[in-house]
Structure formats: C-alpha cells, structure tokens
Enzyme design. Sequence first.
Site, PDB file in Angstrom:
ATOM      1  N   SER A  78      -3.196 -47.360 -40.593  1.00  0.00           N
ATOM      2  CA  SER A  78      -2.958 -47.523 -39.157  1.00  0.00           C
ATOM      3  C   SER A  78      -3.504 -48.844 -38.635  1.00  0.00           C
ATOM      4  O   SER A  78      -3.162 -49.265 -37.530  1.00  0.00           O
ATOM      5  CB  SER A  78      -3.587 -46.360 -38.385  1.00  0.00           C
ATOM      6  OG  SER A  78      -4.998 -46.378 -38.506  1.00  0.00           O
ATOM      7  N   ASN A  79      -4.360 -49.524 -39.414  1.00  0.00           N
ATOM      8  CA  ASN A  79      -4.903 -50.820 -39.000  1.00  0.00           C
ATOM      9  C   ASN A  79      -3.873 -51.940 -39.096  1.00  0.00           C
ATOM     10  O   ASN A  79      -3.964 -52.945 -38.383  1.00  0.00           O
ATOM     11  CB  ASN A  79      -6.098 -51.213 -39.876  1.00  0.00           C
ATOM     12  CG  ASN A  79      -7.242 -50.230 -39.850  1.00  0.00           C
ATOM     13  OD1 ASN A  79      -7.948 -50.089 -40.843  1.00  0.00           O
ATOM     14  ND2 ASN A  79      -7.442 -49.537 -38.749  1.00  0.00           N
ATOM     15  N   ARG A  82      -1.928 -54.307 -36.430  1.00  0.00           N
ATOM     16  CA  ARG A  82      -2.545 -55.354 -35.618  1.00  0.00           C
ATOM     17  C   ARG A  82      -3.597 -56.164 -36.365  1.00  0.00           C
ATOM     18  O   ARG A  82      -3.882 -57.298 -35.989  1.00  0.00           O
ATOM     19  CB  ARG A  82      -3.203 -54.733 -34.368  1.00  0.00           C
ATOM     20  CG  ARG A  82      -4.336 -53.771 -34.722  1.00  0.00           C
ATOM     21  CD  ARG A  82      -4.658 -52.791 -33.602  1.00  0.00           C
ATOM     22  NE  ARG A  82      -5.717 -51.866 -34.004  1.00  0.00           N
ATOM     23  CZ  ARG A  82      -5.524 -50.816 -34.791  1.00  0.00           C
ATOM     24  NH1 ARG A  82      -4.333 -50.548 -35.271  1.00  0.00           N
ATOM     25  NH2 ARG A  82      -6.523 -50.023 -35.110  1.00  0.00           N
ATOM     26  N   CYS A 206      -9.227 -47.573 -28.221  1.00  0.00           N
ATOM     27  CA  CYS A 206      -7.905 -47.965 -28.710  1.00  0.00           C
ATOM     28  C   CYS A 206      -7.330 -46.906 -29.639  1.00  0.00           C
ATOM     29  O   CYS A 206      -6.118 -46.731 -29.720  1.00  0.00           O
ATOM     30  CB  CYS A 206      -7.984 -49.313 -29.426  1.00  0.00           C
ATOM     31  SG  CYS A 206      -8.297 -50.697 -28.307  1.00  0.00           S
ATOM     32  N   CYS A 366      -8.061 -31.980 -29.485  1.00  0.00           N
ATOM     33  CA  CYS A 366      -7.479 -33.295 -29.200  1.00  0.00           C
ATOM     34  C   CYS A 366      -7.364 -34.035 -30.525  1.00  0.00           C
ATOM     35  O   CYS A 366      -7.157 -33.402 -31.568  1.00  0.00           O
ATOM     36  CB  CYS A 366      -8.329 -34.062 -28.191  1.00  0.00           C
ATOM     37  SG  CYS A 366     -10.021 -34.400 -28.748  1.00  0.00           S
TER      38      CYS A 366
END
Length: 408
Positions: A78-79, A82, A206, A366
């Site tokens: 997922s890094n 960006r 983030c 969550c």
Amino acid sequence: MSFPALVEPADELTIDEVRRYSRHLIIPDVGMGGQKRLKNAKVLVIGAGGLGSPALLYLAAAGVGTIGIAEFDEVDESNLQRQIIHGQSDIGRPKAESARDSINEANPYVNVIVHNERLDNDNVFGVFEGYDLIVDGTDNFATRYMVNDAAYFLKIPYVWGSIYRFDGQASVFWPHAVDESGTSVEAPCYRCLYPEPPPPGMVPSCAEGGVLGVLCASIGSIQVNEAIKVLTGIGDPAVGKLVIYDALELEWRKLKVRKDPNCALCGENATVTELIDYEAFCGAISEEAADAAAGSTISVTQLEAMLKERADGNRDFVLVDVREPNEYEINQIPGSVLIPKGDFLNGSALEQLPSVDSGTQVVMHCKSGVRSAETLAIVQGAGYDDAVHVGGGVVAWVNQIDPSQPSY
C-alpha cells in the site's frame, strides 16, 4: 528575510561532481560555493514514507553530502502508491535499507547513514547529534512534537511538512536563527503554530483518511527547496511562514507565523524544559474511549466465533462498521452493516441501531480499533452497556481470519 549559510563549504568538488552538478553551478545564486556547502552538509530525514521518499531522492540528487534516514518500518504494497523511493521488489524490506539503496543508485557520491529504529526519548538526541538540519516527514503528532522539542534543545533547524488527502503544509522552524548581522530572529517553533495537538480521534491519519500520492511530491519537494536555501544561505526561507497547498483547487497560500511569547517551549516562561511523555501528551484515543474499551474489547477470533453462533441462530448481535463508505468498498467483515463514525458524532447513528431494550448486542469495528473505540464510548453512553468493539479491526480480520481480502 535572508539568513547566513548554515554550513561551511567543502574544500573542493571533484571533476565528476562538477559534471553532475553543472546545472546548479551555472545558477549564480548557487554556484560553486553553494554546491560545496551542499556537499559538506549533513541532513537527517525522519521517515522514508510519503514525504521522505521525494525528499530523500531530491536531497541526494542535489548533492547533499551526508544523508541520514531515520525509519523503522517495512515496505508494504500500500506504500507504493506514493512512496516512490521503494519498488515492488522492496516489499517486506526495511524502508531505511530500501531508501539507502535507491539513494546510492541515484547518487553514489552521497554518504547514507541508516537509523533503522523507532525514535523515542531515549535515542532521539543521539540520532540527531551531528546533523546540520532535520527534514521531518513523520505522520503522527507525538513524533512531531518530540522532533520539534529535540531539535530546539539541540539548536538544529528543521523543515516540517504535513499531508492529508489533497491538502499539504510546510514550514521551517528555526527558533535559534540569526540574521546576516548576527542578530537573533524572533522565529517560531512548531509549538508556536500548534500549541496543543488536536483531540484524539479528531484528525484521521493518512492510513485512515488517505492521501493523493502526487501531493507527497509537491510538499516533499518544497521541503528540499527550503533545506537547500537554509544550507546554502540563498533566497528567503520559510522561517516564520506557513505554506498551504490545496491540490484539488490548485491554490497556494502563505501565512505569517509569529513566535508565541507564551510558547511552552521557546517562550519567555517555558514550561517544557526537557523531553516529555509525547504519547500521553497527544493521546492515541480519548480518555472516554480508553475507559469504554477497557473490558469491552474482543479479538477477531472471538468475533469469528460469535458470527458462527449468530449464523446458527444461537446469538443475536449487530456488527457495525464505523469506517467510511469508500473504505467499506475495499474490504469488509461479512455480516457487518456500515454506519460511519460521523453519524455517531452527530447522533443520527443511534436511530439506526436496535433499541436499548431489544436485547440485541452492538459490536463495533473500524480499520484498526481507534475509531470504533471512540464510537463505543458514545454507544455505551447512550445506554448500550454490553456494547463491545473489535481490537485491531479489519486489519486484524484480514491478517488473521480472511487473508483473501485486500488490505489497505
């Protein structure tokens, strides 16, 4: 306002370095003197993530002679949306080592120092010692305040940046700055801008709220731009200024930030005279949420068993996902219903739950357990005494129960 150069120039540039940095050398404001200062500079970048990735690459490309990387995390898939300093083959590797290898490929003339450790009160002074400048790419408030305080005590200027979704901010905090005449400048620190952290759970990270990948490059490049100006003594650095960028509307603003005479750190009657407990100061969750979660937290393994019991008709409960709709589209725990946290904050969520006297238990989750703990406090306060939340949330569910689902 102009400031004297932060570092002295190196003795010389090699022929290969002259070739490499020729486009800097022909800029009158930088020239040979400025490039020699960059070569002699020692800059520590905290974090090799969204902001750290472009900052590290551009510091290396600019010819900063020594670059430190303070990073303890590993590269996750997922890094890569960006964090451009890492690649597919780096997944699972320590970020600091991955970043070091990318820097070495970008510029072999840079000396890279890896600090593959989590910064805390015990090691932060030792890590910071010897660096001329700090570039802060952290993504949590506790570390930001610790970086600010440690840099102040060591009299090291640092360049700060922050990103969230489409919004970015940057500034240079240098309370010990002097102008070219040697006169002290009334420059602020991070605490002058933000005396206190926001209430726990008020500002999503983030990881919870997301960030536009290219925004990292916009703010990270600003940080390097300011670092170069401070190191070489050119231009007008963002000391006492806050740069704000809205990528969605393509709007830039620059606000003045004044030194706060009542600042707890750099004010006239400072109360913060040493490093403090930053986790307690910032708080991961509110006291109400912590109290609610104590004794009312279940594991994903327990939830799995409860879902089986419910499927067999031996248990009655409602499983509530308090994330946002776009998160719910990525993955979900089977059998959950979506009621975002915002609905609990404005009170409308209670109308969507079974009545208190129905006997139906409310189970909340969550992404990681922070937001569900906050909403758990609201639900218990409304009379649902047996309500519980799932520790670790969807992340733990995907990792331990259903790895076929994507993580984020």
